[in-house]
Structure formats: structure tokens, C-alpha cells
Motif scaffolding. Structure first.
Motif, PDB file in Angstrom:
ATOM      1  N   MET A 128      -4.406  19.412 -66.781  1.00 46.14           N
ATOM      2  CA  MET A 128      -3.184  20.176 -66.675  1.00 46.14           C
ATOM      3  C   MET A 128      -2.105  19.317 -66.026  1.00 46.14           C
ATOM      4  O   MET A 128      -2.375  18.549 -65.113  1.00 46.14           O
ATOM      5  CB  MET A 128      -3.433  21.443 -65.862  1.00 46.14           C
ATOM      6  N   LEU A 129      -0.886  19.471 -66.471  1.00 47.21           N
ATOM      7  CA  LEU A 129       0.247  18.700 -65.985  1.00 47.21           C
ATOM      8  C   LEU A 129       0.537  18.976 -64.510  1.00 47.21           C
ATOM      9  O   LEU A 129       0.820  18.077 -63.733  1.00 47.21           O
ATOM     10  CB  LEU A 129       1.484  19.038 -66.829  1.00 47.21           C
ATOM     11  N   VAL A 130       0.459  20.242 -64.115  1.00 51.38           N
ATOM     12  CA  VAL A 130       0.763  20.643 -62.741  1.00 51.38           C
ATOM     13  C   VAL A 130      -0.484  21.242 -62.115  1.00 51.38           C
ATOM     14  O   VAL A 130      -1.121  22.107 -62.703  1.00 51.38           O
ATOM     15  CB  VAL A 130       1.915  21.676 -62.710  1.00 51.38           C
ATOM     16  N   GLU A 131      -0.804  20.755 -60.915  1.00 51.34           N
ATOM     17  CA  GLU A 131      -1.963  21.273 -60.196  1.00 51.34           C
ATOM     18  C   GLU A 131      -1.561  21.572 -58.765  1.00 51.34           C
ATOM     19  O   GLU A 131      -0.680  20.901 -58.210  1.00 51.34           O
ATOM     20  CB  GLU A 131      -3.108  20.260 -60.209  1.00 51.34           C
ATOM     21  N   VAL A 132      -2.201  22.582 -58.174  1.00 50.49           N
ATOM     22  CA  VAL A 132      -1.965  22.910 -56.778  1.00 50.49           C
ATOM     23  C   VAL A 132      -3.298  23.106 -56.077  1.00 50.49           C
ATOM     24  O   VAL A 132      -4.303  23.427 -56.705  1.00 50.49           O
ATOM     25  CB  VAL A 132      -1.095  24.173 -56.597  1.00 50.49           C
ATOM     26  N   ASP A 133      -3.270  22.884 -54.776  1.00 51.68           N
ATOM     27  CA  ASP A 133      -4.439  23.114 -53.933  1.00 51.68           C
ATOM     28  C   ASP A 133      -4.081  24.259 -52.992  1.00 51.68           C
ATOM     29  O   ASP A 133      -3.289  24.084 -52.061  1.00 51.68           O
ATOM     30  CB  ASP A 133      -4.778  21.853 -53.154  1.00 51.68           C
ATOM     31  N   HIS A 134      -4.643  25.436 -53.252  1.00 53.03           N
ATOM     32  CA  HIS A 134      -4.308  26.623 -52.466  1.00 53.03           C
ATOM     33  C   HIS A 134      -4.715  26.485 -51.007  1.00 53.03           C
ATOM     34  O   HIS A 134      -4.197  27.205 -50.160  1.00 53.03           O
ATOM     35  CB  HIS A 134      -4.952  27.875 -53.091  1.00 53.03           C
ATOM     36  N   SER A 135      -5.613  25.570 -50.673  1.00 51.25           N
ATOM     37  CA  SER A 135      -6.044  25.396 -49.288  1.00 51.25           C
ATOM     38  C   SER A 135      -5.218  24.349 -48.535  1.00 51.25           C
ATOM     39  O   SER A 135      -5.399  24.169 -47.332  1.00 51.25           O
ATOM     40  CB  SER A 135      -7.526  25.020 -49.239  1.00 51.25           C
ATOM     41  N   SER A 136      -4.314  23.669 -49.232  1.00 52.33           N
ATOM     42  CA  SER A 136      -3.499  22.625 -48.614  1.00 52.33           C
ATOM     43  C   SER A 136      -2.446  23.224 -47.683  1.00 52.33           C
ATOM     44  O   SER A 136      -1.975  24.335 -47.890  1.00 52.33           O
ATOM     45  CB  SER A 136      -2.815  21.799 -49.700  1.00 52.33           C
ATOM     46  N   ARG A 137      -2.051  22.435 -46.689  1.00 46.62           N
ATOM     47  CA  ARG A 137      -0.969  22.844 -45.788  1.00 46.62           C
ATOM     48  C   ARG A 137       0.396  22.651 -46.442  1.00 46.62           C
ATOM     49  O   ARG A 137       1.384  23.203 -45.975  1.00 46.62           O
ATOM     50  CB  ARG A 137      -1.011  22.038 -44.503  1.00 46.62           C
ATOM     51  N   VAL A 138       0.453  21.864 -47.494  1.00 45.35           N
ATOM     52  CA  VAL A 138       1.709  21.602 -48.194  1.00 45.35           C
ATOM     53  C   VAL A 138       2.074  22.852 -48.997  1.00 45.35           C
ATOM     54  O   VAL A 138       1.234  23.422 -49.690  1.00 45.35           O
ATOM     55  CB  VAL A 138       1.583  20.374 -49.125  1.00 45.35           C
ATOM     56  N   ALA A 139       3.326  23.260 -48.894  1.00 46.57           N
ATOM     57  CA  ALA A 139       3.795  24.451 -49.599  1.00 46.57           C
ATOM     58  C   ALA A 139       3.529  24.331 -51.095  1.00 46.57           C
ATOM     59  O   ALA A 139       3.648  23.244 -51.673  1.00 46.57           O
ATOM     60  CB  ALA A 139       5.283  24.659 -49.343  1.00 46.57           C
ATOM     61  N   LEU A 140       3.177  25.443 -51.719  1.00 52.17           N
ATOM     62  CA  LEU A 140       2.862  25.439 -53.149  1.00 52.17           C
ATOM     63  C   LEU A 140       4.042  24.952 -53.988  1.00 52.17           C
ATOM     64  O   LEU A 140       3.854  24.196 -54.946  1.00 52.17           O
ATOM     65  CB  LEU A 140       2.424  26.836 -53.599  1.00 52.17           C
ATOM     66  N   ALA A 141       5.256  25.355 -53.639  1.00 54.06           N
ATOM     67  CA  ALA A 141       6.430  24.913 -54.398  1.00 54.06           C
ATOM     68  C   ALA A 141       6.570  23.395 -54.335  1.00 54.06           C
ATOM     69  O   ALA A 141       6.880  22.744 -55.340  1.00 54.06           O
ATOM     70  CB  ALA A 141       7.692  25.594 -53.870  1.00 54.06           C
ATOM     71  N   GLU A 142       6.318  22.815 -53.160  1.00 54.15           N
ATOM     72  CA  GLU A 142       6.392  21.358 -53.023  1.00 54.15           C
ATOM     73  C   GLU A 142       5.277  20.685 -53.811  1.00 54.15           C
ATOM     74  O   GLU A 142       5.473  19.622 -54.393  1.00 54.15           O
ATOM     75  CB  GLU A 142       6.342  20.944 -51.555  1.00 54.15           C
ATOM     76  N   GLN A 143       4.097  21.284 -53.847  1.00 49.30           N
ATOM     77  CA  GLN A 143       2.999  20.721 -54.641  1.00 49.30           C
ATOM     78  C   GLN A 143       3.362  20.717 -56.120  1.00 49.30           C
ATOM     79  O   GLN A 143       3.040  19.755 -56.837  1.00 49.30           O
ATOM     80  CB  GLN A 143       1.721  21.536 -54.430  1.00 49.30           C
ATOM     81  N   ILE A 144       4.011  21.765 -56.573  1.00 51.16           N
ATOM     82  CA  ILE A 144       4.439  21.834 -57.978  1.00 51.16           C
ATOM     83  C   ILE A 144       5.433  20.719 -58.259  1.00 51.16           C
ATOM     84  O   ILE A 144       5.301  19.984 -59.243  1.00 51.16           O
ATOM     85  CB  ILE A 144       5.024  23.225 -58.290  1.00 51.16           C
ATOM     86  N   ALA A 145       6.429  20.577 -57.384  1.00 53.62           N
ATOM     87  CA  ALA A 145       7.428  19.520 -57.564  1.00 53.62           C
ATOM     88  C   ALA A 145       6.773  18.140 -57.536  1.00 53.62           C
ATOM     89  O   ALA A 145       7.085  17.273 -58.362  1.00 53.62           O
ATOM     90  CB  ALA A 145       8.506  19.631 -56.485  1.00 53.62           C
ATOM     91  N   ALA A 146       5.841  17.932 -56.616  1.00 56.32           N
ATOM     92  CA  ALA A 146       5.162  16.635 -56.511  1.00 56.32           C
ATOM     93  C   ALA A 146       4.353  16.332 -57.765  1.00 56.32           C
ATOM     94  O   ALA A 146       4.312  15.186 -58.225  1.00 56.32           O
ATOM     95  CB  ALA A 146       4.265  16.608 -55.277  1.00 56.32           C
ATOM     96  N   SER A 147       3.718  17.345 -58.347  1.00 59.70           N
ATOM     97  CA  SER A 147       2.951  17.140 -59.579  1.00 59.70           C
ATOM     98  C   SER A 147       3.851  16.682 -60.717  1.00 59.70           C
ATOM     99  O   SER A 147       3.491  15.788 -61.492  1.00 59.70           O
ATOM    100  CB  SER A 147       2.243  18.432 -59.998  1.00 59.70           C
ATOM    101  N   VAL A 148       5.025  17.285 -60.802  1.00 57.45           N
ATOM    102  CA  VAL A 148       5.969  16.896 -61.862  1.00 57.45           C
ATOM    103  C   VAL A 148       6.490  15.487 -61.601  1.00 57.45           C
ATOM    104  O   VAL A 148       6.590  14.683 -62.535  1.00 57.45           O
ATOM    105  CB  VAL A 148       7.119  17.915 -61.986  1.00 57.45           C
TER     106      VAL A 148
END
Length: 116
Positions: free
Chosen positions: A1-21
Motif C-alpha cells: 500500500m502507498l500509505v501506511e500508518v502505525d496506530h501504536s506510534s507516538r507520531v500523529a496519524l496525519a503526519e504519518q500519512i504525510a510522511a508516507s506520501v
């Protein structure tokens, strides 16, 4: 998948999405003019709120990496991967410096010294 997130991470989900892109841009998996998944579809796939995806897309828009177009959605606007790499490196540097105890003023001072 192009975008992945780690729900257990301390990094905000929105930032994880941006970082994946950003990573996808840097790795050449995304090119100028390509459309990103709709916020609704990506939210369902990642099991997050649609507004979280929209916040991630807004971060990328502010970084001038994507355009948000009514009716067309999110479209990659970065002409080169270098911009995405620079933004990601800067964000990493600031996060690392803050975790190391540097104040924002000290971080800015380091950047200014480096630019001289």
C-alpha cells in the motif's frame, strides 16, 4: 500500500500519512500529476477518520507537494523528489533535535549557522 500508518506510534496519524506520501515521492513511486486516493477511501483502508487523512493532505499542500482540487482530489504537484526529501529531512532533524533537548531557538541557530 502507498500509505501506511502505525496506530501504536507516538507520531500523529496525519503526519504519518504525510510522511508516507513524501517517501513515495522520494522513491519515485509517485510522480507529478498523479492522483492520491480519495480521503474517504484512504481513511477506510487505514481505519482512521477521514478528517485525519485530510489533515495529512493539508500538511502536504502547505509543503507544496500536492494540490487539493475540488472534484479532482489530491494531485501531486512536486516537480522533483528532492523537495519531498528535503522536507522529510528537515522534519526529522527538528524532531531529533527536540528529543535531544535543544530549544527551538537553538535549532534555528544551528540552521542559520549551517546556511552561512
Amino acid at each position: 500500500m502507498l500509505v501506511e500508518v502505525d496506530h501504536s506510534s507516538r507520531v500523529a496519524l496525519a503526519e504519518q500519512i504525510a510522511a508516507s506520501v513524501r517517501r513515495a515521492l522520494a522513491e519515485g513511486k509517485l510522480r507529478k500529476g498523479e492522483r492520491l486516493p480519495s480521503a474517504r477511501a484512504l481513511a477506510q483502508a487505514l481505519e482512521v477518520n477521514m478528517h485525519t487523512v485530510l489533515r495529512g493532505y493539508q500538511i502536504l499542500r502547505e509543503e507544496k507537494l500536492i494540490d487539493l482540487r475540488p472534484g479532482r482530489g489530491a494531485v501531486v504537484s512536486a516537480a522533483t523528489a528532492n523537495r519531498a526529501v528535503a522536507v522529510e529531512a528537515c522534519r526529522y532533524f527538528v524532531r531529533l533535535a527536540r528529543e535531544s533537548g535543544f530549544s527551538d531557538a537553538e535549532i534555528l541557530g544551528m540552521v542559520e549557522e549551517t546556511m552561512e
